[in-house]
Design an enzyme around this catalytic site. Structure first.
Site, PDB file in Angstrom:
ATOM      1  N   ARG A  91       0.860  -1.187   0.000  1.00 36.11           N
ATOM      2  CA  ARG A  91       0.000   0.000   0.000  1.00 36.11           C
ATOM      3  C   ARG A  91       0.899   1.241   0.000  1.00 36.11           C
ATOM      4  O   ARG A  91       1.754   1.382   0.878  1.00 36.11           O
ATOM      5  CB  ARG A  91      -0.900  -0.018   1.232  1.00 36.11           C
ATOM      6  CG  ARG A  91      -1.653   1.277   1.414  1.00 36.11           C
ATOM      7  CD  ARG A  91      -2.576   1.239   2.616  1.00 36.11           C
ATOM      8  NE  ARG A  91      -3.226   2.521   2.747  1.00 36.11           N
ATOM      9  CZ  ARG A  91      -3.029   3.378   3.748  1.00 36.11           C
ATOM     10  NH1 ARG A  91      -2.213   3.079   4.737  1.00 36.11           N
ATOM     11  NH2 ARG A  91      -3.640   4.532   3.763  1.00 36.11           N
ATOM     12  N   HIS A 135      -2.457  11.266   1.529  1.00 40.17           N
ATOM     13  CA  HIS A 135      -1.866  10.924   2.821  1.00 40.17           C
ATOM     14  C   HIS A 135      -1.205  12.210   3.347  1.00 40.17           C
ATOM     15  O   HIS A 135       0.010  12.290   3.502  1.00 40.17           O
ATOM     16  CB  HIS A 135      -0.869   9.781   2.661  1.00 40.17           C
ATOM     17  CG  HIS A 135      -0.548   9.044   3.931  1.00 40.17           C
ATOM     18  ND1 HIS A 135      -0.792   7.702   4.106  1.00 40.17           N
ATOM     19  CD2 HIS A 135       0.005   9.457   5.101  1.00 40.17           C
ATOM     20  CE1 HIS A 135      -0.389   7.323   5.313  1.00 40.17           C
ATOM     21  NE2 HIS A 135       0.105   8.380   5.932  1.00 40.17           N
ATOM     22  N   GLU A 180      -6.761   8.492   6.966  1.00 44.31           N
ATOM     23  CA  GLU A 180      -6.909   9.071   8.306  1.00 44.31           C
ATOM     24  C   GLU A 180      -7.317  10.540   8.268  1.00 44.31           C
ATOM     25  O   GLU A 180      -6.561  11.423   8.712  1.00 44.31           O
ATOM     26  CB  GLU A 180      -5.610   8.899   9.105  1.00 44.31           C
ATOM     27  CG  GLU A 180      -5.146   7.462   9.200  1.00 44.31           C
ATOM     28  CD  GLU A 180      -3.877   7.271  10.045  1.00 44.31           C
ATOM     29  OE1 GLU A 180      -3.288   8.273  10.465  1.00 44.31           O
ATOM     30  OE2 GLU A 180      -3.501   6.115  10.270  1.00 44.31           O
ATOM     31  N   ASN A 303      -7.032   1.604  10.030  1.00 51.62           N
ATOM     32  CA  ASN A 303      -5.691   1.638  10.628  1.00 51.62           C
ATOM     33  C   ASN A 303      -5.870   1.553  12.133  1.00 51.62           C
ATOM     34  O   ASN A 303      -6.581   2.363  12.723  1.00 51.62           O
ATOM     35  CB  ASN A 303      -4.969   2.946  10.285  1.00 51.62           C
ATOM     36  CG  ASN A 303      -4.714   3.089   8.792  1.00 51.62           C
ATOM     37  OD1 ASN A 303      -4.916   2.148   8.028  1.00 51.62           O
ATOM     38  ND2 ASN A 303      -4.263   4.258   8.386  1.00 51.62           N
ATOM     39  N   TYR A 305      -3.805   1.024  15.871  1.00 54.59           N
ATOM     40  CA  TYR A 305      -2.528   0.983  16.598  1.00 54.59           C
ATOM     41  C   TYR A 305      -2.672   0.700  18.083  1.00 54.59           C
ATOM     42  O   TYR A 305      -1.852   0.029  18.683  1.00 54.59           O
ATOM     43  CB  TYR A 305      -1.786   2.307  16.429  1.00 54.59           C
ATOM     44  CG  TYR A 305      -1.210   2.472  15.040  1.00 54.59           C
ATOM     45  CD1 TYR A 305       0.072   2.005  14.744  1.00 54.59           C
ATOM     46  CD2 TYR A 305      -1.944   3.066  14.021  1.00 54.59           C
ATOM     47  CE1 TYR A 305       0.608   2.121  13.473  1.00 54.59           C
ATOM     48  CE2 TYR A 305      -1.420   3.188  12.741  1.00 54.59           C
ATOM     49  CZ  TYR A 305      -0.152   2.713  12.477  1.00 54.59           C
ATOM     50  OH  TYR A 305       0.370   2.818  11.215  1.00 54.59           O
ATOM     51  N   GLU A 357      -3.159  -0.332   8.059  1.00 54.32           N
ATOM     52  CA  GLU A 357      -1.962  -0.031   8.860  1.00 54.32           C
ATOM     53  C   GLU A 357      -2.128  -0.660  10.231  1.00 54.32           C
ATOM     54  O   GLU A 357      -3.212  -0.611  10.830  1.00 54.32           O
ATOM     55  CB  GLU A 357      -1.767   1.479   9.080  1.00 54.32           C
ATOM     56  CG  GLU A 357      -1.385   2.252   7.855  1.00 54.32           C
ATOM     57  CD  GLU A 357      -1.146   3.733   8.146  1.00 54.32           C
ATOM     58  OE1 GLU A 357      -0.826   4.083   9.305  1.00 54.32           O
ATOM     59  OE2 GLU A 357      -1.299   4.528   7.212  1.00 54.32           O
TER      60      GLU A 357
HETATM   61  O1  IFM Z   1       3.360   7.051  10.124  1.00 52.40           O
HETATM   62  C1  IFM Z   1       1.999   7.137  10.372  1.00 52.40           C
HETATM   63  C2  IFM Z   1       1.213   7.062   9.072  1.00 52.40           C
HETATM   64  O2  IFM Z   1       1.598   8.053   8.202  1.00 52.40           O
HETATM   65  C3  IFM Z   1      -0.257   7.207   9.347  1.00 52.40           C
HETATM   66  N1  IFM Z   1      -0.704   6.316  10.379  1.00 52.40           N
HETATM   67  C4  IFM Z   1       0.066   6.228  11.583  1.00 52.40           C
HETATM   68  C5  IFM Z   1       1.528   6.015  11.260  1.00 52.40           C
HETATM   69  C6  IFM Z   1       2.340   5.921  12.570  1.00 52.40           C
HETATM   70  O3  IFM Z   1       2.215   7.103  13.287  1.00 52.40           O
END
Ligand code: IFM
Length: 460
Positions: A91, A135, A180, A303, A305, A357
């Site tokens: 991606r 992005h 995002e 995404n 985290y 992500e």
């Molecule tokens: O590096 C970033 C990415 O550009 C967008 N999502 C989170 C990642 C980690 O912070």
């Protein structure tokens, strides 16, 4: 240097491979400004991140993406590297100002050729290409006309989207509008942490609406050229946990979740903003906007985290951080991914999902030619297991992209945060796959062997 047998998969890793439907891909991701460099090469116009990163005090050590991973010049060998890691999907994002330097008007043939060749080479190497149009790197020329605060930018974005869908839509597997949008709106216009660096909550809310509007307009313009690629959007999301069962913590968790997740999910999938937010500034919404924003999407990128932790007390109750906190200060909380997806299944008619992500930053060290990063392997294991739970619970999950394929420019944090499967030594641009990359390759190969065996069993 370790031998590959030392990265051997565990029995439970093999079980992970079994949990997903045929066609599920394991890949990795990156984004234009974070890896390409060559900021003014071949006619690329400046973006808001060039301006922001060159403004003193905005990024750690004043670091910029001028060179980054030099991927614009090393893209061929980078794709070869991806192939050597057995990645099934990559991606990437397209730098708008590389292909259309002013964000409107003339196209830049050299910029367009770069992405065209990248897509072809990925396909040659049997790596699925997945692209994102935005992005975070708005052409500076559009920022000079008001940027995302200006409704007209949404129309310029739809034109850009149509051009890319026309040129690449025959070969891309997915084409996403935004990555995002929460970060563009809130980090860029309310908290001043990201480009363009404003601190104005009302402005941020209006920007979020224009981003969603641009998504809807782009869905329509891209559909008009009938691309083969699945069209959608990528949202950053987290489950929200109240610190205690108190009414205050529960209400705070609900509010944080509504602001972070539902503010984007509800308009796209339900055609309305969540009403329990009680925000001071409601955006200016024009007749027909919500219909555009809720244009059907072919896929949703998520995404993930960490989780949102909600403690309303003073001082706040700290998160337990039972599985640790990564180099970004983010708690590792894999079960939140499965919870989030299963919750979505209850609340929305979900299109197919890609995890676009998921990854962690570690203080990785290159020692004697290798990088030992067991925490990253554990992180991916945990999240894939959680994803498998959602898949078994009926969520249609088509792929998982680790963030990131290689260490890169982490925005305002500069180069100190290393998320990559591949270590990058910035002074020499030497790439060294970390232990996690070898483990991931073995996992992918095991998955492929498994599905080949299943196919033989079915046809026998
Ligand atoms: O590096 C970033 C990415 O550009 C967008 N999502 C989170 C990642 C980690 O912070």
């Amino acid at each position: 240097m370790k031998t590959f047998s030392q990265y051997a998969l565990s029995k439970s890793d093999l079980g992970l491979c079994d949990a997903f439907a045929d066609g599920f891909v394991l890949g990795a991701a990156a984004a234009a400004y974070q890896i390409e460099g060559s900021a003014s090469a071949d006619g690329r116009g400046p973006s808001i991140w060039d301006t922001f990163s060159h403004t003193p005090g905005k990024t750690v050590n004043g670091e910029t993406g001028d060179v980054a991973c030099d991927h614009y010049r090393r893209w061929k060998s980078d794709v070869d590297l991806m192939q050597s890691l057995a990645l099934e999907a990559y991606r990437f994002s397209i730098s708008w100002s590389r292909v259309q330097p002013s964000g409107s008007g003339a196209w830049n043939p050299m910029g367009l050729a770069f992405y065209d060749q990248l897509v072809d080479r990925l396909l040659e190497k049997s790596i699925q290409p997945h692209a994102t149009l935005y992005h975070w790197d708005l052409p500076q020329a559009l920022q000079d006309k008001g940027g995302w605060a200006n409704r007209d930018t949404a129309h310029r974005f739809a034109d850009y989207a149509e051009e890319i869908a026309t040129r690449l839509g025959d070969r891309l597997v997915t084409l996403a509008t935004h990555n995002e949008p929460y970060c563009t709106a809130t980090l860029g216009h309310e908290l001043g942490k990201f480009a363009p660096g404003f601190r104005d909550a009302a402005l941020a809310t209006q920007v979020s609406h224009h981003l969603l509007l641009s998504h809807g307009l782009a869905m329509k313009s891209m559909r008009s050229v009938s691309p083969k690629a699945a069209l959608g959007i990528v949202l950053n999301q987290s489950a929200a946990s109240p610190a205690t069962e108190s009414a205050e913590d529960v209400a705070l968790a609900r509010l944080l979740y509504a602001k972070f997740v539902r503010w984007y999910m509800d308009p796209i999938l339900l055609g309305r903003y969540p009403d329990e937010i009680g925000i001071q500034h409601y955006p200016d919404v024009q007749v027909g906007d919500m219909e555009l924003i809720s244009e059907p999407i072919d896929f949703l990128g998520i995404n993930y985290y960490t989780r949102l932790w909600a403690s309303a007390s003073t001082p706040p109750v700290p998160a337990p951080n039972a599985l640790g906190v990564n180099d970004m200060g983010w708690e590792t909380y894999p079960s939140g991914l499965g919870d989030l997806l299963l919750d979505h299944r209850e609340n929305y008619r979900l299109p197919p999902i890609y995890i676009c992500e998921n990854g962690m930053a570690c203080a990785d060290q290159l020692v004697d030619g290798s990088v030992s990063d067991p925490a990253r392997i554990e992180y991916v294991r945990g999240h894939l297991a959680s994803l498998a739970r959602a898949s078994q619970g009926g969520v249609d999950i088509r792929g998982y992209m680790y963030w990131s394929v290689m260490d890169n420019y982490e925005w305002d944090s500069g180069y100190a945060k290393r998320f990559g499967l591949v270590h990058v030594d910035y002074p020499t641009q030497t790439r060294t796959p970390k232990e996690s990359a070898h483990w991931y390759r073995e996992l992918i190969e095991a998955k492929q062997r498994l599905s080949a065996t299943q196919k033989i069993a079915v046809t026998a």
